[in-house]
Write a protein that holds these residues in place. Structure first.
Motif, short mmCIF file in Angstrom:
data_model
loop_
_atom_site.label_atom_id
_atom_site.label_comp_id
_atom_site.label_asym_id
_atom_site.label_seq_id
_atom_site.Cartn_x
_atom_site.Cartn_y
_atom_site.Cartn_z
N MET A 1 36.15 40.40 38.77
CA MET A 1 36.86 40.87 39.95
C MET A 1 38.31 41.11 39.57
SD MET A 1 37.32 39.04 43.68
CE MET A 1 37.97 37.49 43.12
N ALA A 2 38.79 42.30 39.84
CA ALA A 2 40.18 42.65 39.54
C ALA A 2 41.07 42.33 40.74
CB ALA A 2 40.27 44.14 39.20
N GLU A 22 35.65 46.37 49.44
CA GLU A 22 34.21 46.61 49.51
C GLU A 22 33.55 46.53 48.14
OE1 GLU A 22 33.89 50.39 51.47
OE2 GLU A 22 34.59 49.56 53.38
N ARG A 23 34.32 46.77 47.09
CA ARG A 23 33.80 46.69 45.72
C ARG A 23 33.98 45.29 45.13
NH1 ARG A 23 35.00 51.59 47.10
NH2 ARG A 23 33.96 53.40 46.25
N THR A 63 47.02 45.19 39.57
CA THR A 63 47.21 46.62 39.47
C THR A 63 47.83 47.06 40.79
OG1 THR A 63 45.32 46.91 38.00
CG2 THR A 63 46.07 48.86 39.21
N VAL A 64 48.92 47.80 40.72
CA VAL A 64 49.66 48.19 41.92
C VAL A 64 49.21 49.57 42.36
CG1 VAL A 64 51.96 48.53 42.88
CG2 VAL A 64 51.60 46.81 41.09
#
Length: 90
Positions: A1-2, A22-23, A63-64
């Protein structure tokens, strides 16, 4: 998971945050606005999205994801570069 930091809670920010949640990713959506001004957008956010209001927040190692309306001269971009964070558009 990122881990993602979505900057700007408006139409495109909500869409990006919801798609990432959702991902199965951890998402923090932030905006310098307040709850009154953003009420409709906040209501449309996936409940798995964390929210920070009153300022833009970027957590370490995220991650922005920035709004297309955010000009590159905004100090947030320099801060992200200094911290070595990846910045992507919605």
């Amino acid at each position: 998971m990122a881990e993602f930091a979505v900057i700007g809670i408006a139409r495109s920010g909500v869409a990006a945050a919801n798609a990432l949640a959702e991902r199965g990713h951890h998402v923090l959506a932030s905006d310098p606005g307040d709850e009154t001004r953003l009420a409709d957008h906040l209501a449309a956010l996936d409940p798995r999205v964390d929210v920070a209001l009153g300022r833009n927040v970027v957590q370490d190692h995220a991650t922005v994801v920035v709004s297309p309306g955010l000009p590159p001269r905004v100090p947030l971009f320099a801060e992200c570069r200094q911290r070595g964070l990846e910045v992507i558009g919605e």
